[in-house]
Motif scaffolding. Structure first.
Motif, PDB file in Angstrom:
ATOM      1  N   UNK A  94      49.660 -12.916  58.173  1.00  0.00           N
ATOM      2  CA  UNK A  94      50.544 -11.894  57.588  1.00  0.00           C
ATOM      3  C   UNK A  94      51.749 -11.650  58.471  1.00  0.00           C
ATOM      4  N   UNK A  95      52.877 -11.437  57.823  1.00  0.00           N
ATOM      5  CA  UNK A  95      54.082 -10.915  58.481  1.00  0.00           C
ATOM      6  C   UNK A  95      54.354  -9.563  57.843  1.00  0.00           C
ATOM      7  N   UNK A 193      56.593  -8.264  62.980  1.00  0.00           N
ATOM      8  CA  UNK A 193      55.248  -8.287  63.546  1.00  0.00           C
ATOM      9  C   UNK A 193      54.409  -9.285  62.766  1.00  0.00           C
ATOM     10  N   UNK A 194      53.587 -10.065  63.490  1.00  0.00           N
ATOM     11  CA  UNK A 194      52.764 -11.074  62.841  1.00  0.00           C
ATOM     12  C   UNK A 194      51.299 -10.856  63.188  1.00  0.00           C
ATOM     13  N   UNK A 213      54.318  -9.228  53.861  1.00  0.00           N
ATOM     14  CA  UNK A 213      55.542  -8.843  53.156  1.00  0.00           C
ATOM     15  C   UNK A 213      56.309 -10.131  52.867  1.00  0.00           C
ATOM     16  N   UNK A 214      56.419 -10.480  51.592  1.00  0.00           N
ATOM     17  CA  UNK A 214      56.901 -11.809  51.205  1.00  0.00           C
ATOM     18  C   UNK A 214      58.277 -12.147  51.762  1.00  0.00           C
ATOM     19  N   UNK A 215      59.263 -11.279  51.581  1.00  0.00           N
ATOM     20  CA  UNK A 215      60.611 -11.590  52.051  1.00  0.00           C
ATOM     21  C   UNK A 215      60.677 -11.740  53.562  1.00  0.00           C
ATOM     22  N   UNK A 216      59.935 -10.899  54.283  1.00  0.00           N
ATOM     23  CA  UNK A 216      59.901 -11.010  55.747  1.00  0.00           C
ATOM     24  C   UNK A 216      59.237 -12.320  56.161  1.00  0.00           C
ATOM     25  N   UNK A 217      58.204 -12.700  55.447  1.00  0.00           N
ATOM     26  CA  UNK A 217      57.498 -13.952  55.701  1.00  0.00           C
ATOM     27  C   UNK A 217      58.444 -15.140  55.511  1.00  0.00           C
TER      28      UNK A 217
END
Length: 303
Positions: A94-95, A193-194, A213-217
């Motif tokens: 996850x991000x 954060x990851x 969070x898709x866009x952050x990923x």
């Protein structure tokens, strides 16, 4: 959900804030958690610049070992500290939604940037970009956790020091008076954060994936792919920033010589649907346009 998820984290104030954020989010989903703080080599050795210590993974190796030994189940990191290649058996799950990616300058007094000054930072990237813009300045090394670096700024005769805005915001230490360095490209994945878990731990992978969070990923993947393509295992002054703008992604990347005199940059956009190889392609283009030669020069200077 009877399993207690043991969350590994560095024991600095910022790292604990990050781990507690993940803890709170997992518990809100009904999971049981426990924090397991550890010290990393990067936190213990403060008298050497990071690049002299073999920076890759310096803040994450201790937690990698704890995970592989099953002392902890997951780990939470500042994503910019995580090597682009994770250890065998550990995967990104996850991000979290990204905070500010900006760098800021903190000063004790107002000073004239056009005159000689001393600025502190432990980052090759920040040093190179600062010297490119202010070649008449001196840049000195600054190490330690956020609180210690803030104290060092007060105790020394430096005109200023550079910090990541997100770190100061997260632990409520961002001064009202600071200068946002909107011209300075951040470290790849700065402000993100990851969460990582063991590849064979389906329970923790499923639990933590709910925090993604898709866009952050997507944006951090592009930036880290750019970094991985350029660096080849070598620490270098590399900046990158990908941002979602409507249905496309805007990307800027840069590579500097260690002294900041030479600058290579790239700016591109791509449709979100085509993001997967975008970061690598941008890195390859920069390598073809002088980046490969500059990386050889950087590696030689750092030997």
């Amino acid at each position: 959900m009877s399993k207690v998820i043991k969350i590994g984290t560095r024991d600095s104030k910022l790292a604990l804030w990050q781990a507690n954020t993940v803890k709170t989010k997992l518990e809100a989903l009904g999971y049981k958690t426990e924090l397991v703080p550890v010290k990393s080599t990067g936190d213990l050795v403060l008298d050497k610049p990071l690049y002299e210590m073999g920076i890759t993974g310096i803040f994450t190796k201790t937690l990698d070992v704890a995970m592989l030994n099953e002392t902890v189940d997951i780990a939470v990191h500042s994503m910019k500290d995580v090597p682009t290649a994770l250890p065998i058996g550990i995967v990104q799950t996850a991000v979290l939604e990204r905070a500010s990616s900006e760098d800021i300058l903190l000063t004790k007094i107002d000073f004239d940037l056009t005159k000689p000054a001393t600025i502190a930072t432990g980052s090759l990237r920040r040093k190179a970009q600062w010297l490119h813009r202010y070649p008449n300045h001196t840049v000195v090394d600054l190490r330690g956790n956020v609180n210690l670096r803030l104290q060092k700024l007060q105790n020394n005769e430096w005109e200023g020091a550079i910090f990541a805005k997100a770190g100061l915001e997260r632990i409520h230490l961002l001064p009202d008076t600071h200068e946002t360095l909107d011209w300075m490209l951040p470290a790849p994945a700065q402000g993100a954060m990851v969460v990582v878990a063991l590849e064979n731990d389906e329970f923790c992978k499923e639990a933590t994936s709910k925090l993604n969070h898709t866009n952050s990923d997507i944006c951090t993947k592009i930036e880290r792919d750019f970094l991985r393509t350029l660096e080849g295992g070598c620490t270098a002054p590399i900046g990158a920033l990908a941002e979602v703008v409507e249905d496309s992604i805007q990307f800027k990347g840069c590579l500097f010589s260690l002294d900041g005199k030479e600058k290579l940059e790239i700016a591109k956009s791509v449709a979100i649907a085509n993001y997967k190889d975008f970061g690598s392609k941008c890195g390859e283009e920069l390598l073809k346009n002088g980046g490969a030669q500059l990386m050889r020069q950087i590696k030689k200077e750092m030997e």
